[in-house]
Design a protein around this motif. Structure first.
Motif, mmCIF file in Angstrom:
data_model
loop_
_atom_site.group_PDB
_atom_site.id
_atom_site.type_symbol
_atom_site.label_atom_id
_atom_site.label_comp_id
_atom_site.label_asym_id
_atom_site.label_seq_id
_atom_site.Cartn_x
_atom_site.Cartn_y
_atom_site.Cartn_z
ATOM 1 N N ILE A 1 0.794 -1.112 0.133
ATOM 2 C CA ILE A 1 0.185 0.024 0.244
ATOM 3 C C ILE A 1 0.917 1.232 -0.001
ATOM 4 N N ASP A 2 2.033 1.104 0.743
ATOM 5 C CA ASP A 2 2.904 2.452 0.915
ATOM 6 C C ASP A 2 3.491 2.449 -0.517
ATOM 7 N N GLU A 3 3.916 1.639 -1.110
ATOM 8 C CA GLU A 3 4.351 1.794 -2.514
ATOM 9 C C GLU A 3 3.620 2.209 -3.548
ATOM 10 N N ALA A 4 2.293 1.828 -3.477
ATOM 11 C CA ALA A 4 1.121 2.398 -4.298
ATOM 12 C C ALA A 4 1.237 4.007 -4.207
ATOM 13 N N PHE A 5 1.012 4.375 -2.812
ATOM 14 C CA PHE A 5 1.014 5.717 -2.624
ATOM 15 C C PHE A 5 2.211 6.407 -2.822
ATOM 16 N N ARG A 6 3.410 6.082 -2.955
ATOM 17 C CA ARG A 6 4.436 6.663 -3.173
ATOM 18 C C ARG A 6 4.494 6.954 -4.933
ATOM 19 N N VAL A 7 4.061 5.911 -5.372
ATOM 20 C CA VAL A 7 4.304 5.829 -7.096
ATOM 21 C C VAL A 7 3.174 6.699 -7.583
ATOM 22 N N ALA A 8 1.804 6.866 -7.084
ATOM 23 C CA ALA A 8 0.731 7.350 -7.388
ATOM 24 C C ALA A 8 0.907 8.671 -7.195
ATOM 25 N N SER A 9 0.321 9.682 -8.304
ATOM 26 C CA SER A 9 0.420 11.329 -8.110
ATOM 27 C C SER A 9 -1.039 11.808 -7.623
ATOM 28 N N LYS A 10 -2.094 11.104 -8.109
ATOM 29 C CA LYS A 10 -3.510 11.472 -7.637
ATOM 30 C C LYS A 10 -4.170 10.454 -7.150
ATOM 31 N N MET A 11 -3.965 9.264 -7.369
ATOM 32 C CA MET A 11 -5.362 8.094 -6.950
ATOM 33 C C MET A 11 -4.725 6.688 -6.645
ATOM 34 N N VAL A 12 -5.173 6.217 -5.691
ATOM 35 C CA VAL A 12 -4.872 4.743 -5.498
ATOM 36 C C VAL A 12 -6.114 4.320 -5.341
ATOM 37 N N PHE A 13 -6.375 3.116 -5.929
ATOM 38 C CA PHE A 13 -7.777 2.366 -6.029
ATOM 39 C C PHE A 13 -7.330 0.986 -5.793
ATOM 40 N N ILE A 14 -8.082 0.355 -4.765
ATOM 41 C CA ILE A 14 -7.680 -1.020 -4.449
ATOM 42 C C ILE A 14 -8.879 -1.840 -4.091
ATOM 43 N N SER A 15 -9.172 -2.894 -4.696
ATOM 44 C CA SER A 15 -10.212 -3.859 -4.522
ATOM 45 C C SER A 15 -9.834 -5.204 -4.011
ATOM 46 N N ASP A 16 -10.532 -5.430 -2.820
ATOM 47 C CA ASP A 16 -10.101 -6.694 -1.981
ATOM 48 C C ASP A 16 -11.083 -7.304 -1.243
ATOM 49 N N HIS A 17 -10.465 -8.287 -0.514
ATOM 50 C CA HIS A 17 -11.181 -9.045 0.782
ATOM 51 C C HIS A 17 -11.979 -8.028 1.887
ATOM 52 N N ASN A 18 -12.868 -8.371 2.496
ATOM 53 C CA ASN A 18 -12.929 -8.310 3.902
ATOM 54 C C ASN A 18 -13.710 -9.327 4.662
ATOM 55 N N ILE A 19 -12.557 -10.132 5.294
ATOM 56 C CA ILE A 19 -12.935 -11.196 6.023
ATOM 57 C C ILE A 19 -14.334 -11.184 7.074
ATOM 58 N N TYR A 20 -14.391 -9.934 7.694
ATOM 59 C CA TYR A 20 -15.278 -9.856 8.589
ATOM 60 C C TYR A 20 -16.544 -9.648 7.925
ATOM 61 N N GLY A 21 -16.914 -9.543 6.806
ATOM 62 C CA GLY A 21 -18.161 -9.773 6.235
ATOM 63 C C GLY A 21 -18.617 -10.927 5.387
ATOM 64 N N MET A 22 -17.542 -12.013 5.798
ATOM 65 C CA MET A 22 -17.606 -13.272 4.912
ATOM 66 C C MET A 22 -18.150 -14.462 6.016
#
Length: 234
Positions: free
Chosen positions: A128-149
């Motif tokens: 996540i930190d690497e994504a923010f370092r490289v992105a200049s405008k936006m970081v978009f992440i889609s993934d699991h939420n085990i607490y809702g499974m």
């Protein structure tokens, strides 16, 4: 062989049939997230996009068909990169790399995306930190939420462990001590919720938006099995 190597071997073996195994259609959470991203790229005037862990290039192909963007991808598994090339992407666009160590300058791409990547990563906070370092405008992440499974009982149990600060113990219990799952349908993956990284992303964002990508949910933590976080940088 450690779990990272084993996961990459799994994907190498499944590369040619992966798209048939995992449907990418309107019922798929990552298709939903990619379709939402399509509109956001126009709204926020995104011109360049890097998909980290781009796999066979499913999201990149969708974006190529529907958006006018400079697209690129990072993928560590050679067999998956080959699938991207067969979809018409160039070797310059699809490069070898790892989510936790992107070989790119700071703020070099407008938007960095990850679709279903972090639950396969042993150190998601670093990615996540690497994504923010490289992105200049936006970081978009889609993934699991085990607490809702799961059913109502298992969800309540997982939410209770989280509430009292025993997330690590919960992961050990869920995986019978290993810390990760080893399956035939998704290879190696870890008990993971993107919502556990909300504060990490919020600290690096001007605005942070969230949504459910699969199940109807008025409370993302307790009801959404899959979520997306959309961070607009300072």
């Amino acid at each position: 062989m450690n779990e990272v190597q084993k996961q990459r071997e799994y994907y190498a073996n499944k590369a040619t049939c992966y798209d048939d195994m995992c449907a990418f259609n309107k019922c798929d959470e990552h298709y939903f997230a990619t379709a939402a991203l399509r509109g956001l790229t126009e709204l926020y005037e995104i011109q360049s996009l890097l998909d980290v862990g781009c796999g066979t290039g499913r999201s990149l192909s969708y974006l190529r068909d529907h958006c006018d963007l400079e697209l690129s991808g990072i993928e560590p598994v050679e067999a998956l990169r080959q699938q991207c090339l067969e979809k018409g992407f160039s070797e310059k666009q699809i490069r070898v790399g790892s989510a936790d160590n992107l070989d790119l300058p700071d703020n070099s791409v407008d938007c960095v995306t990850m679709f279903g990547v972090l639950h396969h990563v042993p150190n998601p906070a670093e990615a996540i930190d690497e994504a923010f370092r490289v992105a200049s405008k936006m970081v978009f992440i889609s993934d699991h939420n085990i607490y809702g499974m799961g059913n109502s009982v298992t969800k309540l149990a997982k939410q209770s462990f989280r509430a009292i600060g025993l997330r690590r113990l919960l992961g050990k219990i869920m995986t019978r001590g290993k810390g990760f799952h080893d399956t035939d349908w998704d290879g190696i993956f870890y008990p993971f919720s993107l919502l556990d990284h909300f504060q990490q992303m919020q600290a690096q964002s001007k605005h942070l938006y969230s949504m459910s990508t699969k199940t109807p949910a008025s409370n993302l933590l307790t009801q959404a099995s899959h979520v997306a976080l959309i961070a607009l940088k300072h």
